[in-house]
Design an enzyme around this catalytic site. Sequence first.
Site, PDB file in Angstrom:
ATOM      1  N   ASN A 244      -3.731   7.369 -13.433  1.00  0.00           N
ATOM      2  CA  ASN A 244      -3.891   7.095 -11.832  1.00  0.00           C
ATOM      3  C   ASN A 244      -3.148   6.218 -11.396  1.00  0.00           C
ATOM      4  O   ASN A 244      -3.085   5.662 -10.122  1.00  0.00           O
ATOM      5  CB  ASN A 244      -5.546   7.075 -11.376  1.00  0.00           C
ATOM      6  CG  ASN A 244      -6.077   8.242 -11.602  1.00  0.00           C
ATOM      7  OD1 ASN A 244      -5.895   9.352 -11.156  1.00  0.00           O
ATOM      8  ND2 ASN A 244      -7.218   7.997 -12.480  1.00  0.00           N
ATOM      9  N   HIS A 246      -2.973   2.933 -11.999  1.00  0.00           N
ATOM     10  CA  HIS A 246      -3.614   1.650 -11.695  1.00  0.00           C
ATOM     11  C   HIS A 246      -3.757   0.845 -13.034  1.00  0.00           C
ATOM     12  O   HIS A 246      -3.453   1.364 -13.905  1.00  0.00           O
ATOM     13  CB  HIS A 246      -5.043   2.020 -11.319  1.00  0.00           C
ATOM     14  CG  HIS A 246      -5.286   2.619  -9.860  1.00  0.00           C
ATOM     15  ND1 HIS A 246      -5.326   1.693  -8.791  1.00  0.00           N
ATOM     16  CD2 HIS A 246      -5.048   3.763  -9.456  1.00  0.00           C
ATOM     17  CE1 HIS A 246      -5.212   2.556  -7.692  1.00  0.00           C
ATOM     18  NE2 HIS A 246      -5.281   3.912  -8.180  1.00  0.00           N
ATOM     19  N   CYS A 281      -5.023  -3.274  -8.207  1.00  0.00           N
ATOM     20  CA  CYS A 281      -3.695  -3.807  -8.590  1.00  0.00           C
ATOM     21  C   CYS A 281      -2.803  -2.681  -8.779  1.00  0.00           C
ATOM     22  O   CYS A 281      -3.339  -2.040  -9.647  1.00  0.00           O
ATOM     23  CB  CYS A 281      -3.998  -4.998  -9.656  1.00  0.00           C
ATOM     24  SG  CYS A 281      -2.453  -5.487 -10.441  1.00  0.00           S
TER      25      CYS A 281
END
Length: 349
Positions: A244, A246, A281
């Site tokens: 995804n 991430h 992040c």
Amino acid sequence: MVAPITTAASMCAFHNVVLATQNYGIKKGIKQGLGVKRGSCGGLQMKANAQNHNGDDKISKVVSKSSIRQNFTIRSYEVDANGIASIETLMNYFQSSIIDHCNTLGIHVDAAGSSKEMIKRNLVWVYSEMQVWIYRYPKWDDVVEVETWLSSEGKNAARFNWIVRDFKTNQMLNRASSVCVLMNKLTRRLSKIPVEVRREFESYLKNSRIIIEGDDKKIPKLDDTSADYICLDLKPRWSDIDINFHVNNAKYVSWILESIPESILMNYELSSLTLKFKRECKRDSKLQSLAEVCSDNNNNNNNNNVEYNHMLRSEDGVEILRGRTEWRLKPTNNFDIFNHDPEASIKDL
């Protein structure tokens, strides 16, 4: 109502942790000793390492409807310079075991740990906070048994719990707990737990005593003036990113350890870890890792332990994570010297 996979700042990923090149900044007056790059070798082990010594190659024992035990063998590339499992390795074991746990229960549908009702609504589990206590680190070639279970945490959160034991002796090595919430993948906003999702998980939630009480001690926000150590130019690499896009939650631990002085890393070992995730992040993030010495063996500390406050922030000052680490002197004989209960089990909680 649970099935893990991410941090509120990241979705968990199935990748090895790789450290980027860093430049270090050290506050004036603080003893030099940080500017040495420290590599870490924590890798996620799935089926190959989820070895069962009783025949099953994945789940060692289904203890109850809501508790499952799984075995992992510590590989040579999962240990640090001391020959013990890295904290990143343990974090990855937690992630792997909870995913397989949900899969065994029949509520895990995709690689992100989402159930059918979660997928319909574009929802994923994200960590909002996590605590880890470490009594003893397993060594290379040791076999550890990871017990996992799920419990409720208020109306709109869930708690994932872990106990790590030595497979041969049944001694408790680590325990950990995390609070998870739902996030919409499209809007990136946190979500309440829909009734349909709650129904998928509620019969598997164990109503037990919390294995680690919440850390109510406030972690202060750090800045350039309050931080004793600052590590600059941290950036995710491609191998840190999950499906995804991430960052793997174990990477956050690597980043906060980069701001720990080498003298501490050489002479101490991590004994506890508290993480509070604030922001996501992403692949293009550029981060800074700040650390503040809040206690050491020269500052009214009778047990020779050292404690640090941490913060990860983006270059533009946006806060990503706050954390606290506690460190103890490395023992000469790292076996059976800590006060842990070898018979502790989920049934005792």
